[in-house]
Design a protein around this motif. Structure first.
Motif, PDB file in Angstrom:
ATOM      1  N   UNK A  54       4.419 -22.309  11.103  1.00  0.00           N
ATOM      2  CA  UNK A  54       5.557 -23.224  11.185  1.00  0.00           C
ATOM      3  C   UNK A  54       6.537 -22.842  12.287  1.00  0.00           C
ATOM      4  N   UNK A  55       7.070 -21.616  12.301  1.00  0.00           N
ATOM      5  CA  UNK A  55       8.017 -21.299  13.371  1.00  0.00           C
ATOM      6  C   UNK A  55       7.401 -21.252  14.758  1.00  0.00           C
ATOM      7  N   UNK A  56       6.153 -20.794  14.863  1.00  0.00           N
ATOM      8  CA  UNK A  56       5.535 -20.722  16.197  1.00  0.00           C
ATOM      9  C   UNK A  56       5.355 -22.121  16.781  1.00  0.00           C
ATOM     10  N   UNK A 313      19.174 -18.422   9.692  1.00  0.00           N
ATOM     11  CA  UNK A 313      17.824 -18.892   9.433  1.00  0.00           C
ATOM     12  C   UNK A 313      16.890 -17.784   8.964  1.00  0.00           C
ATOM     13  N   UNK A 314      17.219 -16.534   9.229  1.00  0.00           N
ATOM     14  CA  UNK A 314      16.490 -15.440   8.586  1.00  0.00           C
ATOM     15  C   UNK A 314      16.685 -15.534   7.075  1.00  0.00           C
ATOM     16  N   UNK A 315      17.918 -15.789   6.668  1.00  0.00           N
ATOM     17  CA  UNK A 315      18.221 -15.921   5.244  1.00  0.00           C
ATOM     18  C   UNK A 315      17.473 -17.110   4.623  1.00  0.00           C
ATOM     19  N   UNK A 445      16.429 -20.762  15.636  1.00  0.00           N
ATOM     20  CA  UNK A 445      15.954 -20.996  14.282  1.00  0.00           C
ATOM     21  C   UNK A 445      14.593 -20.337  14.083  1.00  0.00           C
ATOM     22  N   UNK A 446      13.794 -20.339  15.149  1.00  0.00           N
ATOM     23  CA  UNK A 446      12.410 -19.873  15.052  1.00  0.00           C
ATOM     24  C   UNK A 446      12.308 -18.353  15.123  1.00  0.00           C
ATOM     25  N   UNK A 447      13.071 -17.732  16.026  1.00  0.00           N
ATOM     26  CA  UNK A 447      13.000 -16.271  16.166  1.00  0.00           C
ATOM     27  C   UNK A 447      13.236 -15.564  14.835  1.00  0.00           C
ATOM     28  N   UNK A 452      11.263 -12.786  10.011  1.00  0.00           N
ATOM     29  CA  UNK A 452      11.085 -12.767   8.556  1.00  0.00           C
ATOM     30  C   UNK A 452       9.614 -12.651   8.194  1.00  0.00           C
ATOM     31  N   UNK A 453       8.782 -13.435   8.880  1.00  0.00           N
ATOM     32  CA  UNK A 453       7.351 -13.392   8.588  1.00  0.00           C
ATOM     33  C   UNK A 453       6.755 -12.037   8.939  1.00  0.00           C
ATOM     34  N   UNK A 454       7.333 -11.371   9.959  1.00  0.00           N
ATOM     35  CA  UNK A 454       6.790 -10.094  10.412  1.00  0.00           C
ATOM     36  C   UNK A 454       7.194  -8.944   9.510  1.00  0.00           C
ATOM     37  N   UNK A 455       8.433  -8.962   9.007  1.00  0.00           N
ATOM     38  CA  UNK A 455       8.917  -7.776   8.293  1.00  0.00           C
ATOM     39  C   UNK A 455       9.084  -7.964   6.786  1.00  0.00           C
TER      40      UNK A 455
END
Length: 495
Positions: A54-56, A313-315, A445-447, A452-455
């Motif tokens: 989704x973010x990519x 957006x991390x939250x 928004x994506x970064x 989040x997906x990485x950590x």
């Protein structure tokens, strides 16, 4: 220089009505994709990696679509061709997603679905800047927020409605998606195309000549941007080397594989800078060169909003990923996707998503008068602090009914973050670059979603012992920090 005429209420309504379908698709995705993944056999610690599509897709597509739509004008208009193309592709993806026969197919469909939704969504943001005078833009984005809220309520609650009102089965054999979820996606596919078509046929876009006649104070510095090829090349080489070195360390130390998302991301952006520098040196100054140059010369206001948006957006992404596993395990005490208790909890997540979106729809109407009274920055600060408290309270409340309070607080923040940052940004950029800068703003928004997906998977697996609720609490801390930093953002325009 002419001024854009203010639009009437129903003109604002028609401009943003397509957002009903856009957000219907996103809400179904946010509330049900983790459920689909778990049903098809995904482990909770692997869900963030599956969500990375989704973010990519947004990261790659939104700036490109923004750049292209800035330069488009044909029989349909400037932004409307992209509305229509994205709507057709999104509707087809929504119809197929719940029929995915295997986990890898569902992950691929998420990529296609999210990419298609982004093709439609990005021009809708720029549309407000194109069509409205500066003094009306907060109202314009608030109207989009209202439709986002209303459609999200219906979409999020759809599985619950189908299960409890129409008595469709809410459970299915192992590896199969329940009928209540399938029919929700079918309704979403139809709604997406129908509502976007409404906007396409009901709104007339300003021609390029009309937009030029309106002008703005930002147009003086909105000419073609140039790229410092030497600086771009050096930065690109450094980023590629850092990305490759980080990838080697992750592999050599056998760290969590999700960290490859960060290392490859660094290398990829570095490679883009190198390619852009080479093309600019060869005299080819369109396409990628323009996008990279625009990114490096973004307005100061956009830079100030970046860190706030990243934390916010991390939250939110922590909540989107982990709401279902957190609520089902922490509040309903079941992690078995085939059990009735788990599926009751998953349906309750849909209700909770409906609540925070419903609150956002109501709060959207309060934002324009509130920003006129206390300013856009102060309004956003207050809303983010309330939202952060709401996320933290999900850990404090053990009774799932009390989560309605949490979602009310989150809904207030949701209304503000969908409205105020875009209103501030639209006042800071030229109409000539409205699409590309709205698309680039999506980077922030994506970064955080990629982070989040990485950590988060690593944290949940290694430090939180599989307890997804702690990921949501961490998101609450990030949103509170975003609210504090928002106080330092300078907004040069009146609301």
């Amino acid at each position: 220089m002419n001024k854009k005429p203010p639009l009437a209420f129903w003109q604002l309504w028609n401009m943003s009505f397509g957002y009903v379908g856009i957000q219907f698709g996103f809400a179904l995705q946010n509330a049900n994709v983790s459920r689909i993944f778990e049903t098809l056999g995904a482990k909770v610690e692997n869900i963030p990696i599956l969500w990375i599509a989704a973010p990519i897709s947004g990261l790659l597509i939104q700036p490109i679509i923004g750049h292209l739509s800035d330069k488009t004008w044909n029989r349909l208009g400037r932004r409307k061709p992209y509305f229509l193309l994205g709507a057709i592709l999104s509707s087809l993806a929504l119809l197929f997603m719940p029929n995915s026969p295997a986990l890898w197919v569902a992950a691929g469909m998420l990529w296609i679905m999210d990419a298609s939704i982004n093709v439609t969504m990005q021009p809708f943001r720029a549309f407000i800047g194109d069509m409205l005078p500066e003094g009306q833009r907060t109202s314009g984005f608030a109207m989009q927020t209202f439709f986002i809220g209303i459609s999200s309520v219906v979409a999020s609650i759809c599985p619950w409605l189908f299960a409890n009102w129409l008595h469709l089965a809410n459970t299915a054999p192992a590896g199969e998606i329940p009928p209540s979820v399938k029919w929700s996606f079918y309704v979403g596919g139809v709604a997406f195309l129908a509502t976007v078509l409404w906007t396409v046929f009901k709104v007339r876009e300003y021609t390029p000549e009309e937009l030029e006649s309106f002008g703005s104070k930002n147009d003086e510095s909105s000419g073609e941007t140039s790229l410092n090829t030497r600086q771009c090349m050096v930065e690109g080489i450094v980023l590629v080397l850092l990305g490759l070195a980080f990838s080697w360390v992750v592999g050599a130390q056998e760290w969590y594989q999700g960290l490859y998302i960060l290392s490859f991301g660094l290398a990829f952006y570095g490679a883009l800078q190198i390619i852009a520098a080479l093309r600019a040196y060869a005299g080819k100054t369109t396409g990628m060169v323009e996008i990279v140059a625009d990114l490096k010369t973004m307005p100061a206001t956009m830079k100030q909003l970046a860190l706030v948006t990243i934390l916010t957006w991390f939250a939110l992404f922590a909540m989107f990923i982990y709401s279902t596993p957190a609520v089902t395990s922490f509040h309903f005490h079941s992690s078995d996707p085939t059990s009735a208790l788990y599926n009751d909890g998953a349906n309750w997540v849909g209700v909770l998503m409906a609540v925070y979106n419903g609150v956002a729809a109501l709060v959207a109407f309060l934002l324009p008068p509130l920003t006129r009274k206390i300013g856009r920055v102060t309004t956003h600060v207050v809303c983010l602090l309330i939202g952060g408290a709401g996320l933290l309270s999900m850990y404090l409340f053990t009774d799932p009914t009390y989560l309605l309070i949490s979602m009310t607080a989150i809904g207030i923040a949701w209304a503000s973050l969908l409205t105020i940052p875009y209103a501030i940004l639209s006042s800071a950029v030229s109409h000539k670059k409205m699409g590309v800068y709205m698309g680039m703003f999506n980077l922030f928004l994506v970064i955080p979603q990629i982070l989040a997906a990485a950590i988060l998977g690593l944290l949940v697996q290694k430090f939180f012992h599989g307890a997804a609720i702690y990921a949501i609490a961490l998101g609450g801390i990030a949103m509170v920090l975003a609210g504090i930093l928002m106080a330092f953002v300078k907004d040069g325009e009146a609301a």
